[in-house]
Design a protein around this motif. Structure first.
Motif, PDB file in Angstrom:
ATOM      1  N   ALA A   1       0.835  -1.211   0.000  1.00 56.17           N
ATOM      2  CA  ALA A   1       0.000   0.000   0.000  1.00 56.17           C
ATOM      3  C   ALA A   1       0.866   1.256   0.000  1.00 56.17           C
ATOM      4  CB  ALA A   1      -0.939  -0.004   1.200  1.00 56.17           C
ATOM      5  N   ARG A   2       1.934   1.250   0.812  1.00 61.54           N
ATOM      6  CA  ARG A   2       2.832   2.420   0.849  1.00 61.54           C
ATOM      7  C   ARG A   2       3.506   2.629  -0.500  1.00 61.54           C
ATOM      8  NH1 ARG A   2       3.967   0.695   6.195  1.00 61.54           N
ATOM      9  NH2 ARG A   2       5.802  -0.491   5.525  1.00 61.54           N
ATOM     10  N   GLU A   3       3.915   1.558  -1.123  1.00 63.11           N
ATOM     11  CA  GLU A   3       4.586   1.698  -2.421  1.00 63.11           C
ATOM     12  C   GLU A   3       3.604   2.131  -3.498  1.00 63.11           C
ATOM     13  OE1 GLU A   3       7.584  -1.124  -3.443  1.00 63.11           O
ATOM     14  OE2 GLU A   3       8.160  -1.384  -1.343  1.00 63.11           O
ATOM     15  N   LEU A   4       2.391   1.590  -3.461  1.00 63.91           N
ATOM     16  CA  LEU A   4       1.374   2.030  -4.432  1.00 63.91           C
ATOM     17  C   LEU A   4       1.054   3.513  -4.253  1.00 63.91           C
ATOM     18  CD1 LEU A   4      -1.345  -0.768  -4.734  1.00 63.91           C
ATOM     19  CD2 LEU A   4       0.103   0.149  -6.553  1.00 63.91           C
ATOM     20  N   ALA A   5       1.034   3.961  -3.010  1.00 65.71           N
ATOM     21  CA  ALA A   5       0.709   5.368  -2.739  1.00 65.71           C
ATOM     22  C   ALA A   5       1.665   6.312  -3.452  1.00 65.71           C
ATOM     23  CB  ALA A   5       0.708   5.629  -1.233  1.00 65.71           C
ATOM     24  N   THR A   6       2.898   5.878  -3.690  1.00 68.84           N
ATOM     25  CA  THR A   6       3.845   6.729  -4.409  1.00 68.84           C
ATOM     26  C   THR A   6       3.427   6.952  -5.856  1.00 68.84           C
ATOM     27  OG1 THR A   6       5.314   4.937  -5.147  1.00 68.84           O
ATOM     28  CG2 THR A   6       5.769   5.902  -2.963  1.00 68.84           C
TER      29      THR A   6
ATOM     30  N   ALA B   1       1.262   2.016 -11.872  1.00 68.36           N
ATOM     31  CA  ALA B   1       1.138   1.363 -10.571  1.00 68.36           C
ATOM     32  C   ALA B   1       1.458  -0.126 -10.658  1.00 68.36           C
ATOM     33  CB  ALA B   1      -0.262   1.584 -10.014  1.00 68.36           C
ATOM     34  N   LYS B   2       1.130  -0.749 -11.788  1.00 68.21           N
ATOM     35  CA  LYS B   2       1.392  -2.181 -11.954  1.00 68.21           C
ATOM     36  C   LYS B   2       2.887  -2.461 -11.887  1.00 68.21           C
ATOM     37  CE  LYS B   2       0.214  -6.236 -14.745  1.00 68.21           C
ATOM     38  NZ  LYS B   2       1.044  -7.042 -13.901  1.00 68.21           N
ATOM     39  N   GLU B   3       3.682  -1.602 -12.479  1.00 66.46           N
ATOM     40  CA  GLU B   3       5.139  -1.772 -12.396  1.00 66.46           C
ATOM     41  C   GLU B   3       5.595  -1.736 -10.938  1.00 66.46           C
ATOM     42  OE1 GLU B   3       7.344   0.900 -14.913  1.00 66.46           O
ATOM     43  OE2 GLU B   3       5.963   0.586 -16.586  1.00 66.46           O
ATOM     44  N   THR B   4       5.096  -0.776 -10.188  1.00 69.47           N
ATOM     45  CA  THR B   4       5.437  -0.649  -8.769  1.00 69.47           C
ATOM     46  C   THR B   4       4.937  -1.850  -7.979  1.00 69.47           C
ATOM     47  OG1 THR B   4       5.423   1.756  -8.921  1.00 69.47           O
ATOM     48  CG2 THR B   4       5.118   0.813  -6.725  1.00 69.47           C
ATOM     49  N   TYR B   5       3.700  -2.257  -8.237  1.00 69.47           N
ATOM     50  CA  TYR B   5       3.092  -3.393  -7.540  1.00 69.47           C
ATOM     51  C   TYR B   5       3.862  -4.677  -7.820  1.00 69.47           C
ATOM     52  CZ  TYR B   5      -0.554  -6.625  -6.002  1.00 69.47           C
ATOM     53  OH  TYR B   5      -1.255  -7.615  -5.367  1.00 69.47           O
ATOM     54  N   ASP B   6       4.119  -4.934  -9.095  1.00 71.17           N
ATOM     55  CA  ASP B   6       4.843  -6.153  -9.473  1.00 71.17           C
ATOM     56  C   ASP B   6       6.244  -6.190  -8.864  1.00 71.17           C
ATOM     57  OD1 ASP B   6       2.592  -6.855 -10.919  1.00 71.17           O
ATOM     58  OD2 ASP B   6       3.525  -6.549 -12.893  1.00 71.17           O
ATOM     59  N   ALA B   7       6.920  -5.046  -8.841  1.00 66.75           N
ATOM     60  CA  ALA B   7       8.260  -4.989  -8.247  1.00 66.75           C
ATOM     61  C   ALA B   7       8.197  -5.279  -6.750  1.00 66.75           C
ATOM     62  CB  ALA B   7       8.890  -3.619  -8.504  1.00 66.75           C
ATOM     63  N   ALA B   8       7.164  -4.773  -6.077  1.00 69.76           N
ATOM     64  CA  ALA B   8       7.014  -5.021  -4.640  1.00 69.76           C
ATOM     65  C   ALA B   8       6.732  -6.501  -4.375  1.00 69.76           C
ATOM     66  CB  ALA B   8       5.893  -4.154  -4.066  1.00 69.76           C
ATOM     67  N   VAL B   9       5.858  -7.108  -5.169  1.00 66.48           N
ATOM     68  CA  VAL B   9       5.569  -8.534  -5.007  1.00 66.48           C
ATOM     69  C   VAL B   9       6.836  -9.348  -5.227  1.00 66.48           C
ATOM     70  CG1 VAL B   9       4.313 -10.506  -5.989  1.00 66.48           C
ATOM     71  CG2 VAL B   9       3.114  -8.354  -5.541  1.00 66.48           C
ATOM     72  N   CYS B  10       7.589  -8.985  -6.215  1.00 67.73           N
ATOM     73  CA  CYS B  10       8.853  -9.677  -6.494  1.00 67.73           C
ATOM     74  C   CYS B  10       9.810  -9.532  -5.311  1.00 67.73           C
ATOM     75  CB  CYS B  10       9.469  -9.124  -7.773  1.00 67.73           C
ATOM     76  SG  CYS B  10      10.932 -10.008  -8.309  1.00 67.73           S
ATOM     77  N   ARG B  11       9.980  -8.315  -4.835  1.00 64.97           N
ATOM     78  CA  ARG B  11      10.928  -8.039  -3.751  1.00 64.97           C
ATOM     79  C   ARG B  11      10.517  -8.721  -2.444  1.00 64.97           C
ATOM     80  NH1 ARG B  11      11.337  -3.354  -4.977  1.00 64.97           N
ATOM     81  NH2 ARG B  11       9.586  -2.404  -3.924  1.00 64.97           N
ATOM     82  N   TYR B  12       9.228  -8.635  -2.086  1.00 69.94           N
ATOM     83  CA  TYR B  12       8.791  -9.123  -0.780  1.00 69.94           C
ATOM     84  C   TYR B  12       8.333 -10.578  -0.769  1.00 69.94           C
ATOM     85  CZ  TYR B  12       8.832  -4.153   0.271  1.00 69.94           C
ATOM     86  OH  TYR B  12       9.214  -2.845   0.427  1.00 69.94           O
ATOM     87  N   VAL B  13       8.042 -11.146  -1.952  1.00 63.86           N
ATOM     88  CA  VAL B  13       7.514 -12.516  -1.967  1.00 63.86           C
ATOM     89  C   VAL B  13       8.374 -13.439  -2.823  1.00 63.86           C
ATOM     90  CG1 VAL B  13       5.517 -13.985  -2.461  1.00 63.86           C
ATOM     91  CG2 VAL B  13       5.161 -11.667  -1.590  1.00 63.86           C
ATOM     92  N   THR B  14       8.398 -13.207  -4.112  1.00 63.45           N
ATOM     93  CA  THR B  14       9.033 -14.198  -4.996  1.00 63.45           C
ATOM     94  C   THR B  14      10.537 -14.310  -4.791  1.00 63.45           C
ATOM     95  OG1 THR B  14       9.203 -12.664  -6.866  1.00 63.45           O
ATOM     96  CG2 THR B  14       7.203 -13.996  -6.712  1.00 63.45           C
ATOM     97  N   GLN B  15      11.201 -13.207  -4.433  1.00 63.82           N
ATOM     98  CA  GLN B  15      12.640 -13.282  -4.168  1.00 63.82           C
ATOM     99  C   GLN B  15      12.938 -13.848  -2.787  1.00 63.82           C
ATOM    100  OE1 GLN B  15      14.293  -9.396  -4.921  1.00 63.82           O
ATOM    101  NE2 GLN B  15      14.090  -9.605  -7.141  1.00 63.82           N
TER     102      GLN B  15
END
Length: 150
Positions: free
Chosen positions: A27-32, A109-123
């Motif tokens: 949510a914080r990253e999307l807010a940016t 926002a999708k770029e930001t969202y996908d990067a966050a999912v990658c950073r916090y989950v898939t990696q």
């Protein structure tokens, strides 16, 4: 009736802490990008549909209450992310259409969202853990289905 064991409850509490922290981070990253999670969720549904959608159908897809959806749609319309127009079929209801500004905002926002999912989950998880996460999610989803009532 079965009761959860202490181990079961510990697993649930760990999941809840992780879910809340992950949701807050995303949510914080999307807010940016200028979008809230609610904005992103609605725009994503409209992008996937790629056609005007009745609010009732959108509410069912998102599993949102009618009043929550109505307020969110009004705010998003005021910001130019979508339009609400009379339904061409019967003239009684409305159809929701994503605007060009809405598509652009979602793409950013999708770029930001996908990067966050990658950073916090898939990696953070191994291939096996990701498969387990998928298996667990797929096993639980059918138990969470219920008829939608407008």
């Amino acid at each position: 009736m079965e009761h959860a064991t202490a181990t079961d409850l510990q697993a649930w509490e760990s999941y809840q802490r992780m879910r809340q922290r992950l949701s807050a981070r995303i949510a914080r990253e999307l807010a940016t990008t200028g979008l809230s999670e609610a904005d992103y969720e609605i725009l994503g549904a409209l992008v996937r549909e790629d056609r005007p959608v009745r609010p009732t159908a959108l509410g069912c897809e998102l599993d949102w209450e009618k009043s929550r959806l109505s307020h969110q749609l009004r705010r998003m319309e005021q910001r130019g992310l979508l339009t609400r127009e009379s339904c061409a079929d019967d003239g009684r209801g409305f159809e929701i259409t994503i605007t060009t500004a809405g598509r652009d905002a979602h793409a950013t926002a999708k770029e930001t969202y996908d990067a966050a999912v990658c950073r916090y989950v898939t990696q953070a998880l191994s291939s096996e853990q990701l498969q387990q996460l998928r298996d667990i999610s797929e096993a639980l989803l059918p138990h969470l289905e219920e008829p939608h009532h407008a």
